[in-house]
Design a protein around this motif. Structure first.
Motif, PDB file in Angstrom:
ATOM      1  N   ARG A   1       0.818  -1.208   0.000  1.00 48.26           N
ATOM      2  CA  ARG A   1       0.000   0.000   0.000  1.00 48.26           C
ATOM      3  C   ARG A   1       0.860   1.270   0.000  1.00 48.26           C
ATOM      4  O   ARG A   1       1.833   1.372   0.729  1.00 48.26           O
ATOM      5  N   GLY A   2       0.476   2.190  -0.853  1.00 43.76           N
ATOM      6  CA  GLY A   2       1.180   3.472  -0.911  1.00 43.76           C
ATOM      7  C   GLY A   2       2.457   3.410  -1.726  1.00 43.76           C
ATOM      8  O   GLY A   2       3.030   4.438  -2.045  1.00 43.76           O
ATOM      9  N   LYS A   3       2.918   2.189  -2.042  1.00 46.32           N
ATOM     10  CA  LYS A   3       4.192   2.098  -2.748  1.00 46.32           C
ATOM     11  C   LYS A   3       4.094   1.405  -4.100  1.00 46.32           C
ATOM     12  O   LYS A   3       4.652   1.881  -5.080  1.00 46.32           O
ATOM     13  N   GLY A   4       3.395   0.297  -4.161  1.00 46.97           N
ATOM     14  CA  GLY A   4       3.287  -0.351  -5.467  1.00 46.97           C
ATOM     15  C   GLY A   4       3.260  -1.864  -5.382  1.00 46.97           C
ATOM     16  O   GLY A   4       2.697  -2.432  -4.441  1.00 46.97           O
ATOM     17  N   TYR A   5       3.889  -2.515  -6.360  1.00 46.86           N
ATOM     18  CA  TYR A   5       3.836  -3.968  -6.468  1.00 46.86           C
ATOM     19  C   TYR A   5       5.246  -4.534  -6.452  1.00 46.86           C
ATOM     20  O   TYR A   5       6.171  -3.928  -6.984  1.00 46.86           O
ATOM     21  N   VAL A   6       5.369  -5.708  -5.865  1.00 46.10           N
ATOM     22  CA  VAL A   6       6.692  -6.320  -5.835  1.00 46.10           C
ATOM     23  C   VAL A   6       6.594  -7.789  -6.264  1.00 46.10           C
ATOM     24  O   VAL A   6       5.662  -8.506  -5.886  1.00 46.10           O
ATOM     25  N   PHE A   7       7.545  -8.195  -7.081  1.00 47.11           N
ATOM     26  CA  PHE A   7       7.594  -9.564  -7.577  1.00 47.11           C
ATOM     27  C   PHE A   7       8.589 -10.343  -6.718  1.00 47.11           C
ATOM     28  O   PHE A   7       9.727  -9.915  -6.538  1.00 47.11           O
ATOM     29  N   LYS A   8       8.107 -11.477  -6.169  1.00 47.88           N
ATOM     30  CA  LYS A   8       8.995 -12.270  -5.301  1.00 47.88           C
ATOM     31  C   LYS A   8       8.922 -13.731  -5.707  1.00 47.88           C
ATOM     32  O   LYS A   8       7.859 -14.205  -6.107  1.00 47.88           O
ATOM     33  N   THR A   9      10.031 -14.415  -5.631  1.00 48.54           N
ATOM     34  CA  THR A   9       9.986 -15.875  -5.806  1.00 48.54           C
ATOM     35  C   THR A   9      10.006 -16.485  -4.417  1.00 48.54           C
ATOM     36  O   THR A   9      10.714 -16.003  -3.530  1.00 48.54           O
ATOM     37  N   LEU A  10       9.194 -17.521  -4.239  1.00 48.88           N
ATOM     38  CA  LEU A  10       9.052 -18.086  -2.900  1.00 48.88           C
ATOM     39  C   LEU A  10      10.174 -19.057  -2.573  1.00 48.88           C
ATOM     40  O   LEU A  10      10.491 -19.292  -1.417  1.00 48.88           O
ATOM     41  N   ALA A  11      10.771 -19.618  -3.619  1.00 51.70           N
ATOM     42  CA  ALA A  11      11.765 -20.659  -3.393  1.00 51.70           C
ATOM     43  C   ALA A  11      13.001 -20.108  -2.677  1.00 51.70           C
ATOM     44  O   ALA A  11      13.354 -18.964  -2.864  1.00 51.70           O
TER      45      ALA A  11
END
Lengths: 224, 463
Positions: free
Chosen positions: A214-224
Motif C-alpha cells: 500500500r502506498g508504494k506499489g507492487y513487488v515480484f517475489k519468488t518463494l523458493a
C-alpha cells in the motif's frame, strides 16, 4: 554500481545519497554542472543521475555537451519538469531515462539498474520459477506439461516485474513501462491487470508472488 | 439600413452591385423623365409656332393669288410638308381640301371658330383620334373673303426627335453605369480581398501556439489600422500566454521539489519503521502525495489548455492503435466491474496530435464511464473521420446526464448529480478533457442517448 548524483537541492541530495549507500552502491554527489563534468570526463561512474535545473548550467545542455564529447555513460534525468516536451527534450539531448519529482526511491533504483544492465548487455534467455519455466525469447510460460496463456501486455507486465525482482515498483512506473502511459488513468487498471496475472501464475503452482504494498506499489517475489 | 434588402448570406460584392444597379437605374429613369417633360414642352411650342407661321404664309398666298395659287403651292409642297389643308367658305362649305392619308382619321373641324371674327384672326387646337399614336395640331385663320383656312400637322416628327434623344440618353446612362462599377472593383480589391485574408489569418490563429498576424498590404487605411490594433492585441495575448507558461513551469517546479523532499522522508519512514500504525500512516501519506502531484499537474494542464498556452508535442499518431491500446488497458478493470467495454473500429486514421494528452483525455472519459455505469452495462468506444480530423465517442449505458447538467459538468470542480459518494475525484476530469480538445483546436461535449445512457465526444480537427 558507481553512481554520480548531480543535484543542487541539499535535502533531496542527502536522501538519495543515503538510499544509495543503503542499497550498496557507491555515490558521488556534485552540486554544479562544472564539477559533474570533471567527474564524468574521468569516466569514474557507471551511471549519472542528473537534475535539469542546476545553478550554473541547464542539465539538458550539460547532457548535449557530454554526448558531443563522446561520453557514453548512461544518464537518468531526475527533474521537476513533467511536461511531454521536456521529456522529449531530455531524450533528444541524449538522456537514457527520465524520472520526474516527486519519485519513489525504489523506482529510481530500478531504473538505474535497468540502465546498467542495458549498458552491460546482460539479457537472460530463460528462467525457472519453481515448477515453471519461462522462455524469455519465445515469451512462453510452461508448468510441467501445461503452458500458461499470457496476453502480450500480461507478458510485458511480468517481464517488467521480474526484471526488477524484489523491488517495489510504483503503479506509475508500470504504466510507463508496460503501456507507455505517463499519467494516472484513475481507474484501478494496473490493479486489475496485476490481479489477473497473479491468478494465471498462481494457479499452476509457479512459486511466485506479486505482492501489493500500500502506498508504494507492487513487488515480484519468488518463494523458493 | 439596407440589411433587410437582401438574404443574410448574400456576399457583399453582390450587395454592392445590386445597390449600384438600383441607384443607376433610378438616376437614369429620373433624368429621362425630366428630359422628356422638358423636351415635350419645347416641342409643343415649336409645333404651335410652326403652324402659325405656315397659316400666315398660306393666308398671304391666298390674298395674292386666291384659291388657285393656294392649290398650286399646296400641290407642289405636298410630298415634303406633310401638312393637311382645308379651306371652308363663308357659308360653311368645304371649298378645297388637301389632307394626306395619315391625317385623314383625325376629326378635322368644319365649323369656323367663333373667335375668328375679323380678317387675320387665328386660333389653334390639339386633336386626338382613336387608334392614332400622334397628336394633331390644327390652326385656323380668317381669310380676307370671310372663308377659313385650316392647316394641320401631326407631332410625328417631334416624337421622332424625342425618341432619338431618349435612345442617346439610355446609351449615356448605361455607359455611366458601367463606370459606376469601378467602385465595385475597387471594393473587391482594396476592401474585400484584405478582409478575406484577415479571415484566413484569423482561422490560423485559432490553433494554439500560432504566431500568425493580420496582414493587409494594399488595403484601405481603416483596415490597416484595424489590422495593427488587432495585432497589438494578439501580441499582448501572446506575451500573457508566455507569462502563463513560465508561471506554470515555476509553480510546477516549486511544488514538485518540496513534494519530492516530503515523499523521500515518508518513504524512509515507511521502510524503516517497525511500527505497523506508523507504516500505515506513511503509506497513506505517500498515496496523498501522489494524488496531490497528479492534481497539480492536471490543474496546470487545464489552465494552460484553456488559454492556448499548452505546449503540445504533436506527432503523427495512428488513432486506431491509440484507442485499441487504451481500451485494452481498461478491459480488465471493466471486467472486474462486470461491464462490457468494446471498441468499434472505424476507418484507419492518422492525426497530427499530442499522443499523450489525447490518451489522457480519452482515458478520463473511460474512467468516468467505468465509474458511473452500473454492473452489467456496456461501454462502447468509436471513432470516425471528420474532414481531416476525427470524432471520438464514448457511449455508456449509465444513468445519463441530468438535462440541466450537460454543460455544467465541464466546468472545473463540478460534479454531476450521478456522482456517488464513493466515486473519487475532484471534478477536474472533464474540464481536462475539454482543455486538451481545445488546445488541439477542437472541442468536447456530451449528450444523452436515446434509450438511456450518455455519449461523450471529443472532436479533434486536422492540423
Amino acid at each position: 554500481m558507481n553512481l554520480l548524483l548531480v543535484e543542487d537541492d541539499p535535502e533531496l541530495g542527502r536522501q538519495v545519497a543515503g538510499w544509495m549507500h543503503d542499497a550498496g552502491h557507491a555515490l558521488k554527489w556534485e552540486k554544479t554542472a562544472a564539477a559533474a563534468l570533471e567527474v564524468i570526463r574521468k569516466q569514474e561512474c557507471d551511471a549519472v543521475i542528473l537534475d535539469v535545473g542546476l545553478p550554473d548550467m541547464n542539465g539538458f545542455s550539460l547532457m548535449e555537451k557530454l554526448r558531443r564529447e563522446g561520453v557514453r555513460t548512461p544518464v537518468l534525468f531526475l527533474t521537476a519538469r513533467a511536461e511531454v516536451s521536456d521529456r522529449v527534450r531530455g531524450f533528444s539531448a541524449g538522456g537514457d531515462d527520465y524520472l520526474t519529482k516527486p519519485f519513489a526511491f525504489e523506482e529510481l533504483l530500478a531504473r538505474l539498474e535497468a540502465l546498467h544492465r542495458r549498458s552491460t548487455n546482460h539479457v537472460p534467455t530463460h528462467r525457472n520459477l519453481g515448477k515453471c519455466r519461462l522462455d524469455l525469447m519465445k515469451r512462453r510460460v510452461s508448468c510441467g506439461g501445461e503452458s500458461v496463456e499470457l496476453q502480450p501486455r500480461e507478458w510485458c507486465l511480468l517481464e517488467v516485474l521480474m526484471s526488477h525482482e524484489g523491488r517495489v515498483l510504483p503503479k506509475k512506473f508500470l504504466l510507463e513501462q508496460v503501456w507507455d502511459i505517463h499519467f494516472d488513468p484513475g481507474t484501478n487498471v494496473v490493479d486489475a491487470m496485476v490481479c489477473r496475472l497473479r491468478r494465471k501464475l498462481e494457479m499452476p503452482g509457479c512459486d511466485v508472488m506479486i505482492e501489493t504494498i500500500r502506498g508504494k506499489g507492487y513487488v515480484f517475489k519468488t518463494l523458493a | 439600413m439596407f440589411s433587410k434588402l437582401w438574404p443574410e448570406k448574400l456576399p457583399s460584392p453582390w450587395r454592392l452591385s445590386l445597390l449600384m444597379v438600383l441607384i443607376v437605374l433610378v438616376i437614369n429613369l429620373m433624368i429621362l423623365t425630366f428630359v422628356r417633360i422638358a423636351v415635350t414642352q419645347d416641342m409643343r411650342s415649336v409645333n404651335r409656332s410652326r403652324i402659325l407661321d405656315s397659316l400666315l404664309q398660306h393666308a398671304a398666298l391666298y390674298t395674292e393669288g386666291g384659291l388657285p395659287m393656294l392649290k398650286k403651292v399646296s400641290k407642289a409642297g405636298q410630298p415634303l410638308s406633310r401638312n393637311g389643308l382645308r379651306v371652308v367658305g363663308a357659308t360653311g362649305v368645304v371649298v378645297y381640301e388637301d389632307i394626306p392619308e395619315p391625317l385623314r382619321p383625325y376629326p378635322w373641324p368644319t365649323q369656323p371658330l367663333r373667335t375668328l371674327v375679323g380678317k387675320g384672326d387665328m386660333d389653334q387646337q390639339e386633336i386626338t383620334a382613336d387608334g392614332q399614336p400622334f397628336l394633331l395640331y390644327v390652326g385656323a385663320i380668317r381669310l380676307w373673303d370671310g372663308s377659313t383656312l385650316w392647316l394641320g400637322r401631326t407631332d410625328a416628327q417631334s416624337r421622332h426627335y424625342l425618341g432619338n434623344i431618349e435612345r442617346h440618353l439610355w446609351f449615356a446612362g448605361l455607359t455611366a453605369s458601367l463606370m459606376a462599377f469601378l467602385p465595385v472593383m475597387w471594393y473587391l480589391h482594396d476592401v474585400l480581398r484584405p478582409i478575406q485574408s484577415f479571415i484566413i489569418s484569423a482561422e490560423r490563429m485559432r490553433l494554439p501556439g500560432s504566431t500568425t498576424r493580420l496582414r493587409a498590404p494594399g488595403a484601405i487605411p481603416e483596415l490597416k489600422v484595424l489590422a495593427s490594433v488587432v495585432n497589438t492585441g494578439l501580441d499582448q495575448i501572446q506575451a500573457l500566454t508566455r507569462e502563463l507558461q513560465s508561471t506554470n513551469d515555476f509553480l510546477a517546479h516549486e511544488l514538485r521539489t518540496p513534494l519530492a523532499r516530503i515523499r523521500g522522508n515518508l518513504e524512509h519512514l515507511h521502510d524503516e519503521t517497525d511500527n505497523d500504525k506508523a507504516r500505515e500512516a506513511a503509506a497513506r501519506g505517500l498515496e496523498e502525495i501522489d494524488r496531490a502531484t497528479q492534481l497539480v499537474q492536471t490543474l496546470l494542464t487545464i489552465r494552460a489548455g484553456d488559454h492556448a498556452a499548452l505546449r503540445l508535442h504533436r506527432q503523427i499518431t495512428s488513432l486506431d492503435s491509440l484507442l485499441s491500446n487504451l481500451v485494452e488497458l481498461f478491459i480488465p478493470a471493466a471486467e472486474d466491474r462486470r461491464l462490457v467495454l468494446k471498441l468499434v473500429p472505424g476507418l484507419s486514421l492518422t492525426l497530427n496530435m499530442d499522443r499523450e494528452l489525447l490518451t489522457q483525455a480519452v482515458s478520463n472519459l473511460l474512467d468516468n464511464a467505468l465509474a458511473y455505469t452500473p454492473a452489467g452495462g456496456q461501454i462502447t468506444v468509436r471513432w470516425q473521420g471528420e474532414g481531416t480530423g476525427a470524432l471520438i465517442t464514448v457511449d455508456d449505458t449509465g444513468p445519463g446526464l441530468h438535462p440541466g447538467e450537460v454543460e455544467v459538468i465541464w466546468e472545473r470542480y463540478a460534479r454531476g448529480t450521478a456522482a456517488r459518494p464513493k466515486t473519487s475525484g475532484m471534478g477536474l476530469g472533464l474540464s481536462l478533457v475539454r482543455s486538451i480538445a481545445m488546445a488541439h483546436g477542437g472541442y468536447a461535449g456530451a449528450q444523452n442517448r436515446e434509450g438511456g445512457g450518455s455519449t461523450f465526444w471529443i472532436h479533434i480537427p486536422g492540423a
